[in-house]
Design a protein around this motif. Structure first.
Motif, mmCIF file in Angstrom:
data_model
loop_
_atom_site.group_PDB
_atom_site.id
_atom_site.type_symbol
_atom_site.label_atom_id
_atom_site.label_comp_id
_atom_site.label_asym_id
_atom_site.label_seq_id
_atom_site.Cartn_x
_atom_site.Cartn_y
_atom_site.Cartn_z
ATOM 1 N N GLN A 228 0.693 -1.007 -0.026
ATOM 2 C CA GLN A 228 0.083 0.272 0.001
ATOM 3 C C GLN A 228 1.047 1.404 0.027
ATOM 4 O O GLN A 228 0.573 2.095 -0.734
ATOM 5 C CB GLN A 228 -0.932 -0.183 1.079
ATOM 6 C CG GLN A 228 -2.150 -1.030 1.110
ATOM 7 C CD GLN A 228 -2.814 -1.013 2.275
ATOM 8 O OE1 GLN A 228 -2.286 -0.820 3.611
ATOM 9 N NE2 GLN A 228 -4.165 -1.593 2.358
ATOM 10 N N SER A 232 1.083 4.072 -2.879
ATOM 11 C CA SER A 232 0.834 5.542 -2.379
ATOM 12 C C SER A 232 2.070 6.558 -2.984
ATOM 13 O O SER A 232 1.777 7.635 -3.525
ATOM 14 C CB SER A 232 0.648 5.637 -0.995
ATOM 15 O OG SER A 232 -0.330 5.150 -0.426
ATOM 16 N N PHE A 287 -4.926 4.892 1.486
ATOM 17 C CA PHE A 287 -5.156 3.727 2.293
ATOM 18 C C PHE A 287 -5.380 4.236 3.776
ATOM 19 O O PHE A 287 -4.788 5.057 4.022
ATOM 20 C CB PHE A 287 -4.293 2.526 2.185
ATOM 21 C CG PHE A 287 -3.933 2.056 0.772
ATOM 22 C CD1 PHE A 287 -4.825 1.314 0.219
ATOM 23 C CD2 PHE A 287 -3.077 2.646 0.095
ATOM 24 C CE1 PHE A 287 -4.615 0.935 -1.166
ATOM 25 C CE2 PHE A 287 -2.741 2.309 -1.333
ATOM 26 C CZ PHE A 287 -3.465 1.297 -1.789
ATOM 27 N N SER A 291 -4.758 0.165 8.987
ATOM 28 C CA SER A 291 -5.473 -0.708 8.189
ATOM 29 C C SER A 291 -5.986 -1.999 8.756
ATOM 30 O O SER A 291 -5.527 -2.258 9.794
ATOM 31 C CB SER A 291 -4.528 -0.894 6.977
ATOM 32 O OG SER A 291 -4.305 -0.049 5.921
ATOM 33 N N LYS A 320 0.212 0.655 8.874
ATOM 34 C CA LYS A 320 0.714 0.484 7.574
ATOM 35 C C LYS A 320 2.180 1.003 7.621
ATOM 36 O O LYS A 320 2.745 0.782 6.299
ATOM 37 C CB LYS A 320 0.040 0.491 6.484
ATOM 38 C CG LYS A 320 -0.214 1.964 6.167
ATOM 39 C CD LYS A 320 -1.067 2.186 4.966
ATOM 40 C CE LYS A 320 -1.421 3.797 4.400
ATOM 41 N NZ LYS A 320 -0.175 4.777 4.411
#
Length: 322
Positions: A228, A232, A287, A291, A320
């Motif tokens: 993730q 990003s 995200f 998470s 995360k």
């Protein structure tokens, strides 16, 4: 006492609803605010004291809800969420825009000569290494050797990609060669982030229940979190590295810039900065920071352990990283 702030404000979580993109974006616009870099050590310590006192049930005199949230965001901007260590200045999220703006602007300006390509890719990866280490997830230590390996691998990968692509674009239109720095940065992110956070891929990152109680360490959660972050970071680079080259390509054909070539670099840096002010928080918000992952997707041993301790838990949570 009358007028004293209640102790039930949940400052463990961000101020805005993190289940929505808009809530996460508002949160990250505050976190990545470059003005946080101008705060003195004393201001950071004062904010840390307000937050830690409040968590311990002590309300600083004269504290309002707005002041409490401001203190929390100042505290979060400078201290690691899992270890509590003060993050080195250039590793903080508030340094992302000014640092990336300067480095990316220079990468896009000096893309024609091999020595400058190598130099700016090296500078970029050195900065990325500091950021990735500073914003890793969990509190597991990482050795100097692991850090060194990660840094050398990512830098080599970025430079090799940039030089390889640069040689391929010799016979293509000039505009295409302006996108070489972006391709190199995207490739390097795919190498740098997993390598700087390899410790998480070896031992896992902490997973918790909804209340924040640790249930164990998961490599599956680490893989998902790192993936993730890579997505990003690449998305974050797209506007800053795709929009300015098109604008600069058009401007450089105009007499105004032909007569003032020295304006090229500052213009490029300014354009990149404008894109990054928005791209950085919006892409961090893609995200949720905290998470979640379904228990069925965890490693068999950890799954069995969680089912044994608490059979009703279906989803676990993890940080995360950034």
């Amino acid at each position: 006492k009358m007028g004293e702030l209640p102790l039930d404000i949940n400052i463990q979580e961000p101020r805005w609803d993190q289940s929505t993109f808009l809530g996460r974006a508002r949160h990250f616009f505050t976190v990545t605010d470059p003005r946080n870099l101008l705060l003195s050590g004393a201001q950071l310590e004062a904010s840390r004291n307000i937050v830690q006192n409040y968590r311990a049930g002590v309300v600083t005199p004269g504290l309002t809800e707005d002041k409490l949230w401001r203190a929390k965001y100042v505290y979060d901007s400078a201290f690691h969420p899992d270890t509590g260590e003060k993050v080195v200045l250039i590793g903080r999220m508030s340094a992302q825009v000014p640092m990336n703006m300067t480095i990316t602007g220079c990468m896009l300006t000096f893309y024609r000569q091999t020595p400058t390509v190598v130099f700016w890719q090296w500078v970029n990866q050195s900065f990325n290494a500091v950021v990735n280490y500073s914003n890793r997830s969990g509190d597991a230590p990482i050795t100097v050797r692991q850090l060194g390996t990660a840094y050398v691998s990512a830098t080599t990968g970025a430079v090799a990609t940039a030089l390889g692509l640069k040689s391929l674009t010799k016979h293509l239109p000039p505009l295409v060669s302006r996108f070489v720095p972006f391709a190199a940065v995207a490739a390097a992110n795919c190498i740098n982030i997993p390598l700087m956070r390899q410790r998480e891929l070896q031992v896992g990152i902490p997973v918790t229940d909804e209340a924040g109680q640790r249930l164990g360490h998961s490599v599956a959660a680490a893989k998902r979190g790192i993936f993730q972050v890579v997505v990003s970071r690449i998305c974050m680079a797209i506007p800053a590295m795709a929009i300015p080259p098109v604008i600069m390509d058009a401007l450089e054909k105009k007499d105004f810039l032909k007569r003032r070539p020295w304006l090229g670099a500052p213009l490029q840096v300014g354009l990149v900065g404008f894109c990054l002010v928005f791209a950085t928080p919006l892409c961090c918000a893609l995200f949720p920071q905290r998470s979640s992952i379904h228990v069925s997707r965890l490693e068999p041993e950890l799954r069995a352990q969680i089912r044994e301790q608490n059979p009703s838990i279906e989803v676990v949570y993890y940080n995360k990283g950034l």
